[in-house]
Design an enzyme around this catalytic site. Sequence first.
Site, PDB file in Angstrom:
ATOM      1  N   HIS A 124     -15.998   6.004 -10.639  1.00 60.56           N
ATOM      2  CA  HIS A 124     -14.750   6.758 -10.850  1.00 60.56           C
ATOM      3  C   HIS A 124     -14.186   6.966  -9.575  1.00 60.56           C
ATOM      4  O   HIS A 124     -13.629   8.141  -9.287  1.00 60.56           O
ATOM      5  CB  HIS A 124     -15.139   8.157 -11.657  1.00 60.56           C
ATOM      6  CG  HIS A 124     -15.938   7.838 -12.949  1.00 60.56           C
ATOM      7  ND1 HIS A 124     -15.259   7.824 -13.935  1.00 60.56           N
ATOM      8  CD2 HIS A 124     -17.395   7.763 -13.090  1.00 60.56           C
ATOM      9  CE1 HIS A 124     -16.474   7.414 -14.919  1.00 60.56           C
ATOM     10  NE2 HIS A 124     -17.526   7.489 -14.314  1.00 60.56           N
TER      11      HIS A 124
ATOM     12  N   GLU B 125      -1.293  -4.978   0.202  1.00 59.90           N
ATOM     13  CA  GLU B 125      -0.466  -4.498  -0.876  1.00 59.90           C
ATOM     14  C   GLU B 125       0.375  -5.701  -1.475  1.00 59.90           C
ATOM     15  O   GLU B 125       0.882  -5.649  -2.751  1.00 59.90           O
ATOM     16  CB  GLU B 125       0.682  -3.601   0.030  1.00 59.90           C
ATOM     17  CG  GLU B 125      -0.142  -2.167   0.215  1.00 59.90           C
ATOM     18  CD  GLU B 125       0.808  -1.276   1.126  1.00 59.90           C
ATOM     19  OE1 GLU B 125       1.936  -1.344   1.091  1.00 59.90           O
ATOM     20  OE2 GLU B 125       0.046  -0.356   1.742  1.00 59.90           O
TER      21      GLU B 125
ATOM     22  N   LYS C 146       2.244   4.278  12.684  1.00 52.49           N
ATOM     23  CA  LYS C 146       1.854   3.537  11.527  1.00 52.49           C
ATOM     24  C   LYS C 146       1.351   2.039  11.706  1.00 52.49           C
ATOM     25  O   LYS C 146       1.912   1.329  12.653  1.00 52.49           O
ATOM     26  CB  LYS C 146       3.063   3.447  10.557  1.00 52.49           C
ATOM     27  CG  LYS C 146       3.433   4.724  10.009  1.00 52.49           C
ATOM     28  CD  LYS C 146       2.290   5.110   8.931  1.00 52.49           C
ATOM     29  CE  LYS C 146       2.781   5.618   7.745  1.00 52.49           C
ATOM     30  NZ  LYS C 146       2.736   4.935   6.470  1.00 52.49           N
TER      31      LYS C 146
ATOM     32  N   SER D 223       5.768   0.737  11.054  1.00 54.77           N
ATOM     33  CA  SER D 223       6.891   1.212  10.439  1.00 54.77           C
ATOM     34  C   SER D 223       8.192   1.232  11.382  1.00 54.77           C
ATOM     35  O   SER D 223       8.031   1.380  12.530  1.00 54.77           O
ATOM     36  CB  SER D 223       6.435   2.626  10.103  1.00 54.77           C
ATOM     37  OG  SER D 223       7.535   3.535   9.955  1.00 54.77           O
TER      38      SER D 223
END
Length: 466
Positions: A156, A290, A283, A277
Amino acid sequence: MAQLWGGRFTKETDRLVYNFNASVSFDQKFYRQDIEGSKAHVAMLSRQGIINGEEAEEILKGLNGILQDVQSGKLEITDEYEDIHSFVEANLIDRIGDAGKKLHTGRSRNDQVALDMRLYARDEIKETDALLKSLLTTILNIMQEHTQTVMPGFTHLQKAQPITLAHHMGAYFEMFKRDRMRLFDLYERMNYCPLGSGALAGTTYPLDREYTAKQMGFYGPTLNSMDGVSDRDYLIEFLSALATVMMHLSRFSEEVIIWNSNEYQFVEIDDAYSTGSSIMPQKKNPDIAELVRGKTGRVYGALFSLLTTMKGIPLAYNKDMQEDKELTFDAIDTAKGCLALFDGMLSTMKFCKKAMLKSASLGFTNATDAADYLVNHGVPFRDAHGVIGRIVLHCIDRGIALDDMSLEDWKQFSEVFEEDIYDAISMETCINKRLTIGAPGKAAMERVIEEEKQYLDQSSIISSVE
Ligand code: ARG
């Protein structure tokens, strides 16, 4: 517009119809396979005396010339041709004249395209298998290095019990190993040759289908000509196997993204596999993971698209089947690209052992082992579970870990606890006592690693069957 079938028509095809119908823009992808199939067909026609040896020689020379010229870029495949089959045949006739007109004897584009796509898929299954093998090697290297790297195991997405990085990686090893087995299984079913099925009902020429099948490395000819030209099951199976590979890669990517987050910091993705970024200078984003996760949808889409295309098609060939190509090519290229990139990202990724250990040590991952301690001293498990639950609550109130409790504290909850409780709930004990096969304990893990090593040492499963 170079067409093979003008004889019966009195009008030119409408340009829009021509474009709508044409497939050369994408089926040129298997020009090599198309030529390979034609060469086997011609060799067989000559062996069977259907064309003479000289004609066969000329055709073979012509086909080899076309292959070379396309490969070198001298000959361009343009949309002047309807499909790759027309391109090769028209060019052959241009090159060698009348003998070229005999190439298509006893053959239809229906069995030709069925063959080309099978040859193409067969090569791609092998390539996918090789990429999976390489990924498995990367995973096994990490496993070997990290049998003692402690991290929390989750259920979980809540910390559950301590495990090791080797153990976590081992789970993915199993998944990708099964993916290879799926490729192997479908390869075994699909490796039969449809050439010689004709348009649908075979031909009246004395073709030797066994010969062409063996020439091209198939186990034998397909046994029903209607099925031979209209079977796309093997593509559905391949897409399904690729969808499963992507599902595994996507789950793995999701974990890498979580592990790489500022909150976890379990891993650091190499600069070469991260992006920045345009506005936020600090970043470093896990874009590759992704994108792999995102592209999974595309491969699932291809599987559903082909299943849907095939569901209403009566026997035998129908033009709907031309739709199998673009989506299959795209799914194969996508999955192969993702496998290669994920492998590169994983093999260059750094694991932050300290952060993993700290995370495993905080969060009561040793609570089950504390309960097992009581069980080992004669307390029934259900009662032990209750005692440790109350201790956890007590620790949460005080903001400490189980290991931080004094022996007096322990004894307040049960007289059974003695000094050896600390050793019993240390991360090292928690892990190395789990010795059943498949568990993270060092000895159990090392046995598994040995077995996986042997598995990988075998040559590629698919090529070993040939
Ligand atoms: N381009 C076609 C395909 O991909 C080749 C087969 C054409 N056969 C036909 N009867 N029109 O399916």
